[in-house]
Design a protein around this motif. Structure first.
Motif, PDB file in Angstrom:
ATOM      1  N   CYS A  12       0.855  -1.188   0.000  1.00  0.00           N
ATOM      2  CA  CYS A  12       0.000   0.000   0.000  1.00  0.00           C
ATOM      3  C   CYS A  12       0.890   1.238   0.000  1.00  0.00           C
ATOM      4  O   CYS A  12       1.866   1.296   0.750  1.00  0.00           O
ATOM      5  N   PHE A  13       0.542   2.213  -0.844  1.00  0.00           N
ATOM      6  CA  PHE A  13       1.363   3.413  -0.929  1.00  0.00           C
ATOM      7  C   PHE A  13       0.612   4.539  -1.618  1.00  0.00           C
ATOM      8  O   PHE A  13      -0.330   4.321  -2.366  1.00  0.00           O
ATOM      9  N   TRP A  14       1.052   5.750  -1.342  1.00  0.00           N
ATOM     10  CA  TRP A  14       0.574   6.925  -2.063  1.00  0.00           C
ATOM     11  C   TRP A  14       1.604   7.295  -3.105  1.00  0.00           C
ATOM     12  O   TRP A  14       2.810   7.158  -2.878  1.00  0.00           O
ATOM     13  N   TYR A  15       1.140   7.799  -4.229  1.00  0.00           N
ATOM     14  CA  TYR A  15       2.029   8.438  -5.202  1.00  0.00           C
ATOM     15  C   TYR A  15       1.819   9.938  -5.011  1.00  0.00           C
ATOM     16  O   TYR A  15       0.690  10.433  -5.102  1.00  0.00           O
ATOM     17  N   ILE A  16       2.901  10.646  -4.728  1.00  0.00           N
ATOM     18  CA  ILE A  16       2.845  12.096  -4.553  1.00  0.00           C
ATOM     19  C   ILE A  16       3.368  12.735  -5.842  1.00  0.00           C
ATOM     20  O   ILE A  16       4.552  12.605  -6.160  1.00  0.00           O
ATOM     21  N   PRO A  17       2.503  13.395  -6.606  1.00  0.00           N
ATOM     22  CA  PRO A  17       2.957  14.032  -7.843  1.00  0.00           C
ATOM     23  C   PRO A  17       3.987  15.128  -7.558  1.00  0.00           C
ATOM     24  O   PRO A  17       3.970  15.728  -6.468  1.00  0.00           O
ATOM     25  N   ILE A  52      -4.445  -1.443 -11.197  1.00  0.00           N
ATOM     26  CA  ILE A  52      -4.130  -1.501  -9.779  1.00  0.00           C
ATOM     27  C   ILE A  52      -5.283  -0.860  -9.023  1.00  0.00           C
ATOM     28  O   ILE A  52      -5.812   0.173  -9.438  1.00  0.00           O
ATOM     29  N   GLY A  53      -5.642  -1.461  -7.910  1.00  0.00           N
ATOM     30  CA  GLY A  53      -6.721  -0.916  -7.108  1.00  0.00           C
ATOM     31  C   GLY A  53      -6.253   0.208  -6.199  1.00  0.00           C
ATOM     32  O   GLY A  53      -5.065   0.404  -5.968  1.00  0.00           O
ATOM     33  N   TYR A  54      -7.224   0.952  -5.721  1.00  0.00           N
ATOM     34  CA  TYR A  54      -6.956   1.987  -4.726  1.00  0.00           C
ATOM     35  C   TYR A  54      -8.138   2.026  -3.774  1.00  0.00           C
ATOM     36  O   TYR A  54      -9.234   1.572  -4.120  1.00  0.00           O
ATOM     37  N   ASN A  55      -7.909   2.508  -2.597  1.00  0.00           N
ATOM     38  CA  ASN A  55      -8.995   2.716  -1.652  1.00  0.00           C
ATOM     39  C   ASN A  55      -8.502   3.589  -0.503  1.00  0.00           C
ATOM     40  O   ASN A  55      -7.301   3.686  -0.272  1.00  0.00           O
ATOM     41  N   GLY A  61      -8.688   7.673   8.811  1.00  0.00           N
ATOM     42  CA  GLY A  61      -8.593   9.010   8.243  1.00  0.00           C
ATOM     43  C   GLY A  61      -7.617   9.105   7.071  1.00  0.00           C
ATOM     44  O   GLY A  61      -7.134  10.199   6.775  1.00  0.00           O
ATOM     45  N   LEU A  62      -7.350   7.984   6.415  1.00  0.00           N
ATOM     46  CA  LEU A  62      -6.388   7.972   5.306  1.00  0.00           C
ATOM     47  C   LEU A  62      -7.119   8.053   3.972  1.00  0.00           C
ATOM     48  O   LEU A  62      -8.060   7.302   3.725  1.00  0.00           O
ATOM     49  N   VAL A  63      -6.662   8.961   3.110  1.00  0.00           N
ATOM     50  CA  VAL A  63      -7.280   9.150   1.798  1.00  0.00           C
ATOM     51  C   VAL A  63      -6.808   8.049   0.839  1.00  0.00           C
ATOM     52  O   VAL A  63      -5.915   7.263   1.167  1.00  0.00           O
ATOM     53  N   ASN A  64      -7.405   8.024  -0.356  1.00  0.00           N
ATOM     54  CA  ASN A  64      -7.099   7.004  -1.362  1.00  0.00           C
ATOM     55  C   ASN A  64      -5.607   6.751  -1.506  1.00  0.00           C
ATOM     56  O   ASN A  64      -4.824   7.688  -1.649  1.00  0.00           O
ATOM     57  N   PHE A  65      -5.243   5.484  -1.508  1.00  0.00           N
ATOM     58  CA  PHE A  65      -3.874   5.053  -1.748  1.00  0.00           C
ATOM     59  C   PHE A  65      -3.920   3.830  -2.649  1.00  0.00           C
ATOM     60  O   PHE A  65      -4.943   3.150  -2.738  1.00  0.00           O
ATOM     61  N   PHE A  66      -2.829   3.574  -3.349  1.00  0.00           N
ATOM     62  CA  PHE A  66      -2.750   2.379  -4.175  1.00  0.00           C
ATOM     63  C   PHE A  66      -2.585   1.163  -3.282  1.00  0.00           C
ATOM     64  O   PHE A  66      -1.924   1.213  -2.242  1.00  0.00           O
ATOM     65  N   ARG A  67      -3.164   0.048  -3.714  1.00  0.00           N
ATOM     66  CA  ARG A  67      -3.055  -1.217  -2.982  1.00  0.00           C
ATOM     67  C   ARG A  67      -2.816  -2.320  -4.007  1.00  0.00           C
ATOM     68  O   ARG A  67      -3.673  -2.631  -4.815  1.00  0.00           O
TER      69      ARG A  67
END
Length: 94
Positions: A12-17, A52-55, A61-67
């Motif tokens: 699980c991770f966020w991509y930060i543009p 790839i899924g996200y949720n 309180g965590l916003v959408n992240f890739f899973r």
């Protein structure tokens, strides 16, 4: 020969543009981040490169992240590098 990654795992991770990197993590910043994974997933689907899924994890309180669930014993570091490079390519202008 590529190294095998592992047989099964939940990544699980966020991509930060780039446009959001180094910015203060205000509520508006998090609201903007919540839109990143859905936008990149839409581009993945349009281009057909991967899916790839996200949720979110709302109870924390965590916003959408890739899973990503890696359940293929043939998965290599090159495969995972492709995933990261493709997310970067599809999201660098967000």
């Amino acid at each position: 020969m590529d190294e095998k990654v592992f047989e099964c795992g939940n990544v699980c991770f966020w991509y930060i543009p780039p446009s959001m990197r180094g910015e203060e993590e205000t509520p508006d910043w998090w609201n903007q981040l919540a839109k990143v994974a859905p936008a990149i997933k839409a581009r993945m689907m349009e281009q057909g490169t991967m899916m790839i899924g996200y949720n979110p994890l709302t109870c924390k309180g965590l916003v959408n992240f890739f899973r990503i669930i890696v359940a293929n014993p043939s998965c290599t570091t090159a495969d995972m590098d492709f995933v990261i490079h493709e997310i970067e390519r599809l999201g660098r202008d967000l």
